[in-house]
Design an enzyme around this catalytic site. Structure first.
Site, PDB file in Angstrom:
ATOM      1  N   HIS A   1     -10.105  -5.331  10.341  1.00  7.65           N
ATOM      2  CA  HIS A   1     -10.793  -5.092   9.072  1.00  7.65           C
ATOM      3  C   HIS A   1     -12.041  -4.246   9.241  1.00  7.65           C
ATOM      4  CE1 HIS A   1      -8.398  -8.660   7.993  1.00  7.65           C
ATOM      5  NE2 HIS A   1      -8.470  -8.218   6.768  1.00  7.65           N
TER       6      HIS A   1
ATOM      7  N   GLU B   1       0.831  -1.198   0.000  1.00  6.75           N
ATOM      8  CA  GLU B   1       0.000   0.000   0.000  1.00  6.75           C
ATOM      9  C   GLU B   1       0.869   1.253   0.000  1.00  6.75           C
ATOM     10  OE1 GLU B   1      -0.830  -2.694   1.493  1.00  6.75           O
ATOM     11  OE2 GLU B   1      -2.864  -3.059   0.788  1.00  6.75           O
TER      12      GLU B   1
END
Lengths: 461, 371
Positions: free
Chosen positions: B163, B94
């Site tokens: 998450h 990322e």
């Protein structure tokens, strides 16, 4: 047939990734022992795009029982029966490319010729960089600017690399590359204006000293974050590639910056995406007080290029001609192939990390002095220049004199100039000034008017 | 009860035949006159498609966006249509692809970077804040960053602590960024198009559970030039007794709560924020000045949340108009647990909203007495 089944089973493991069913494979292969036909399930894959050359997916099937090599995912690998690890330390370190010896004598015939005007400009800019560094550093010590960072010992890296590029190439600096900007035409006054954060600063006084940036010179504004520019350079190179421009990006970083995640991701990505970027590592031995022996255990940075599939070279950073040649060549390679190149320039950070540092606390003064004298890049290039008849002692005196005067003058002017107006606190946060900031500015101005005695006089409104 | 049904149905991705949808259709029919419906997923996909078609500088980058058609199929079909140079599958980094996207934006391109979820954006947050948000300011206008960071944000269903975090408050705090939070398909289309066209960096927070939900869309929304203004909230349901401000998935919950409250004689005004930064303070304050009561609803952690900022804004600008203290509803102050019963307790439910509104209206006893 039974002999082949174990091999097939291993291959099936790989094939299973492609949504095949084991029974399909067995029936189509086993039913036809003599020919190797493409099994039915192959047609059920989704189309794969090949933007770069990739192996034929089905090469693995045609080994023909030869067990000397195998086409694993990633390509053909030869087998070895020896239980041997690659050494952590090489027997010999990668050699360092050099064109001039310690006293400026040519020792190579494998280099890129520099024309006379360029060579003289290179020398003059190296001296200007040195002069600018010395005087600005003193200015900080006198309390006139808050901070400064010199490029002592890296003048050749700065100027020679800049000279090998074209103005269309995009520069993504760390912070020790003011020389590149100097080469491209940023004036002493502009440098001084940024350091003093005055109204004329094209950075509008937004950043601390040495955080120069200039669109006009294709030099992206210095940011304090370490090694983030490496990823940015790759992205911009991708943009250049899409544009089809005859240009590349170059990004500079130190030995310390190569420890970051950004370095890894950027190099890996650049190799995969195939973009025209030159990764230029200034390995000057120190990251503030951290010596390279505490930074990494690899043979410097040059070997890392190989790990990512990037062509790399190690050059003597104190040798202007070597740096010039390497960057010239790298630029040609990057643009012609559209692929990244890595250059590791070995040098020595002859100055302190910055004005906030006193490096005599962690390294011997004798060491610093030795490098300053014996391996000085400016001295070495001058000796070569004089040998070529392009420079004289008188020219030297005149240059040093005028450079000093110019820098002092620029500082005096910058110091006296007005600071940016209050409106510049609020502009450029977004493309268009948002309403909340407009309101805040209005409220600030009203407060300043009402309580003018609480505000400094030298902040123009 | 309603909340439970809605969540089960949303998990299965089957929006057909449920009570909640019926209610929503009733609520939304008052505001649109059309038969066409569109899922949020299709809304996002069509917005990306149209913007990529209109401007060759727009390109997508992220994990699984190409070959896999997108981890949540938002980018389905785009690789086929635009090719691998405009839909780039990335290695797992990322920080890497956010940095590379920012670099591409520095020099002329308009990247749309997808984070598989915004939880993973934390790996890239230095690039989002220090390289994207602050660049225009630090470079004094020389470097503009027309980049969009998009992906699902907040809790999904049964995916646990790493998450499920909501990042609206963190990104919303940063000057230089714009932060958008679509709810309906119309929001998704209009705001994503606006984000891609915007010269500033935009963080676009979607919601995984909303992807499969259908919303009515008018012909105007379906037009390729459709765009919503950034920084304007939408009043989803008008009311006169209490203002409920919320965003993303919680808008649906607030609308359900409003329906229940209407049956009990409380008329709630539901504001869909659409934009966390800039926050539409004028719409919020105008509403509070009308209703005199405020309940803020969000899924994220309570401390320093979006509701805290809204409360401060209202106290600063409309203090005299408040007839009751501001109520904040948020997720629990714990990392998201996994077990379904615990997860349900850690996120706001419709009944929580109903109870809070009643407290704000002095129709029930104080917080301490309720569960």
């Amino acid at each position: 047939m039974a002999l082949y089944l174990p091999i097939l089973r291993r291959k099936i493991g790989y094939l299973a990734m492609m949504n095949s069913t084991l029974s399909n494979f067995k029936t189509s292969f086993l039913s036809d022992k003599n020919s190797i036909t493409t099994p039915d399930f192959c047609n059920s894959f989704s189309r794969r795009f090949h933007s770069s050359k990739a192996d034929n997916l089905f090469d693995f099937m045609h080994n023909g029982g030869d067990s000397k090599e195998l086409n694993f995912p990633g390509g053909i690998v030869k087998f070895t029966s020896q239980l041997k690890f690659l050494a952590d330390v090489p027997e010999e370190r990668v050699h360092c490319y050099r064109v001039l010896d310690d006293s400026g004598q040519l020792i190579s015939n494998d280099f890129v010729q520099v024309n006379k005007e360029t060579a003289v400009k290179m020398y003059k800019d190296m001296v200007m960089l040195q002069t600018m560094d010395t005087i600005f550093y003193e200015a900080q010590r006198q309390g006139r600017i808050s901070f400064y960072l010199t490029a002592n010992g890296e003048e050749a890296i700065n100027i020679a690399s800049a000279a090998a590029l074209s103005m269309d190439d995009l520069v993504f600096p760390q912070y020790r590359e003011a020389g590149v900007l100097l080469w491209r035409g940023f004036t002493l006054q502009e440098f001084a204006n940024q350091c003093f954060g005055n109204k004329e600063d094209n950075g509008k006084g937004r950043q601390m000293p040495i955080h120069y940036g200039s669109n006009k010179h294709n030099y992206f504004t210095v940011a304090s974050t370490v090694a983030t520019q490496i990823s940015h350079a790759v992205g911009a190179a991708y943009s250049l590639k899409m544009e089809g421009r005859d240009a590349c990006t170059i990004t500079y970083f130190g030995d310390g910056g190569t420890s970051t995640g950004d370095f890894h991701a950027a190099l890996n990505f650049a190799a995969v995406m195939e973009v025209p970027v030159i990764f230029f590592c200034r390995n000057n031995g120190w990251a503030i007080s951290t010596p390279v022996s505490d930074q990494f255990r690899s043979d410097g940075i040059v070997v890392r290029g190989k790990a990512y599939g990037i062509p790399s070279i190690r050059v003597d950073g104190n040798d202007a001609l070597a740096v010039f040649s390497a960057v010239c060549m790298a630029r040609t390679m990057a643009i012609r192939e559209g692929k990244p190149v890595l250059i590791e320039a070995l040098a020595y950070r002859a100055g302190h990390h910055s004005t906030s540092d006193d490096s005599s606390k962690y390294r011997p003064i004798e060491e610093i002095e030795w490098w300053k004298e014996a391996q000085n890049p400016v001295t070495r290039f001058r000796e070569w220049l004089q040998g070529e008849g392009l420079w004289t002692t008188q020219a030297e005196t005149e240059l040093r004199d005028s450079a000093r005067k110019e820098v002092l003058h620029a500082i005096q002017v910058a110091e006296k100039a007005e600071k940016p107006t209050v409106k510049e606190i609020f502009t450029d946060v977004y493309d268009v000034l948002p309403s909340n900031l407009r309101d805040q500015e209005k409220s600030l101005r009203e407060t300043i008017e009402r309580h003018s005695q609480d505000y400094p006089i030298d902040v123009p409104l | 009860m309603l909340g439970v049904i809605r969540r089960r149905v949303a998990c299965k991705g089957n929006p057909a035949l449920n009570l909640e949808q019926g209610i929503r259709v009733i609520a939304s029919r008052a505001f649109s006159s059309t038969a066409k419906e569109m899922t949020v997923r299709d809304a996002l996909n069509s917005a990306l498609d149209e913007e990529m078609s209109a401007d060759p500088k727009v390109f997508l980058m992220g994990e699984e966006v190409g070959e896999y058609q997108g981890a949540y199929k938002i980018t389905k079909g785009l690789l086929d249509k635009y090719g691998p140079e405009r839909v780039v599958d990335t290695p797992i980094t990322e920080a890497g692809f956010a940095g590379i996207g920012v670099g591409a934006a520095y020099y002329g391109l308009r990247p749309v970077i997808e984070f598989m979820t915004f939880n993973f954006s934390m790996q890239a947050i230095d690039h989002i804040i220090n390289s994207a948000a602050k660049s225009n300011y630090m470079s004094a206008g020389q470097i503009s960053v027309p980049i969009v960071f998009r992906g699902p944000n907040g809790a999904a269903a049964g995916v646990g602590a790493q998450h499920s975090q909501c990042y609206a408050a963190w990104f919303g705090a940063c000057p230089g960024l714009k932060v958008l939070v679509p709810y309906s398909a119309e929001d998704a289309r209009g705001l994503l198009k606006a984000a891609i066209r915007d010269p500033d960096p935009v963080v676009f927070l979607e919601n995984e559970l909303l992807y499969g939900e259908s919303f009515p869309v008018s012909a105007e929304v379906l037009d390729s030039s459709f765009c919503l203004p950034i920084g304007k909230a939408k009043i989803e349901r008008e009311g006169k007794d209490v203002t409920i401000t919320t965003f993303s998935k919680m808008v649906g919950y607030a609308l359900q709560a409003a329906e229940i409250l209407a049956n009990e004689g409380i008329s709630a005004e539901v504001i869909n924020l659409r934009s966390i930064r800039p926050l539409d303070r004028s719409t919020i304050n105008a509403s509070v000045r009308k209703t005199n009561r405020l309940v803020t609803v969000e899924e994220g952690f309570p401390q320093h949340g979006v509701g805290a900022e809204i409360c401060a804004s209202v106290v600063e600008e409309s203090f005299g108009y408040l007839d009751a203290p501001v109520e904040r509803i948020s997720g629990a102050d714990v990392p998201m647990p996994y077990a379904a019963n615990l997860e349900r307790l850690a996120v706001p439910q419709v009944d929580d909203i109903v109870r809070a509104v009643k407290r704000a209206c002095y129709r029930s006893s104080s917080l301490a007495a309720t569960a």
